[in-house]
Design a protein around this motif. Structure first.
Motif, PDB file in Angstrom:
ATOM      1  N   LEU A  26      -6.980  -8.567  15.492  1.00  0.00           N
ATOM      2  CA  LEU A  26      -6.727  -9.666  14.568  1.00  0.00           C
ATOM      3  C   LEU A  26      -6.256  -9.046  13.258  1.00  0.00           C
ATOM      4  N   ARG A  27      -4.990  -9.252  12.949  1.00  0.00           N
ATOM      5  CA  ARG A  27      -4.402  -8.641  11.754  1.00  0.00           C
ATOM      6  C   ARG A  27      -4.423  -9.663  10.625  1.00  0.00           C
ATOM      7  N   TRP A  28      -4.898  -9.216   9.472  1.00  0.00           N
ATOM      8  CA  TRP A  28      -5.095 -10.134   8.371  1.00  0.00           C
ATOM      9  C   TRP A  28      -4.864  -9.432   7.045  1.00  0.00           C
ATOM     10  N   LEU A  33      -5.850  -9.721  -2.921  1.00  0.00           N
ATOM     11  CA  LEU A  33      -6.133  -8.291  -3.038  1.00  0.00           C
ATOM     12  C   LEU A  33      -5.048  -7.388  -2.471  1.00  0.00           C
ATOM     13  N   HIS A  34      -4.311  -7.873  -1.470  1.00  0.00           N
ATOM     14  CA  HIS A  34      -3.372  -7.034  -0.737  1.00  0.00           C
ATOM     15  C   HIS A  34      -1.943  -7.497  -0.930  1.00  0.00           C
ATOM     16  N   THR A  35      -1.013  -6.543  -0.876  1.00  0.00           N
ATOM     17  CA  THR A  35       0.400  -6.903  -0.910  1.00  0.00           C
ATOM     18  C   THR A  35       0.733  -7.663   0.374  1.00  0.00           C
ATOM     19  N   ALA A  36       1.814  -8.414   0.349  1.00  0.00           N
ATOM     20  CA  ALA A  36       2.176  -9.273   1.481  1.00  0.00           C
ATOM     21  C   ALA A  36       2.391  -8.493   2.775  1.00  0.00           C
ATOM     22  N   ASP A  37       2.834  -7.259   2.684  1.00  0.00           N
ATOM     23  CA  ASP A  37       3.107  -6.485   3.897  1.00  0.00           C
ATOM     24  C   ASP A  37       1.902  -5.699   4.406  1.00  0.00           C
TER      25      ASP A  37
END
Length: 76
Positions: A26-28, A33-37
């Motif tokens: 499951l990639r999230w 907090l995180h950049t879009a990529d």
């Protein structure tokens, strides 16, 4: 370790307390907090794929779900 636990080299489910072999990735990401990529990954056994996915999806974090690829560094 009990007889039902997978060998230590087998990736296990990310659900709390679960020691079953993982079969889903499951990639999230958390857009605050995180950049879009960027992608973080939770692993899931068949029994926890839906509940972990629902948890991430309810927060708007789930990006995709895929069968877990066999790791080239782990023996079959």
């Amino acid at each position: 370790m009990t007889d039902s636990d997978p060998p230590p080299t087998t990736p296990v489910c990310s659900a709390r307390g679960c020691r079953e072999a993982a079969v889903w990735a499951l990639r999230w990401n958390n857009p605050r907090l995180h950049t879009a990529d960027r992608r973080k990954t939770w692993l899931a056994c068949a029994a926890h794929r839906q509940s972990l996915g629902d948890f991430l999806d309810a927060r708007g974090f789930l990006r995709d779900v895929a069968p877990m690829d066999p790791s080239p560094t782990l023996e079959p």
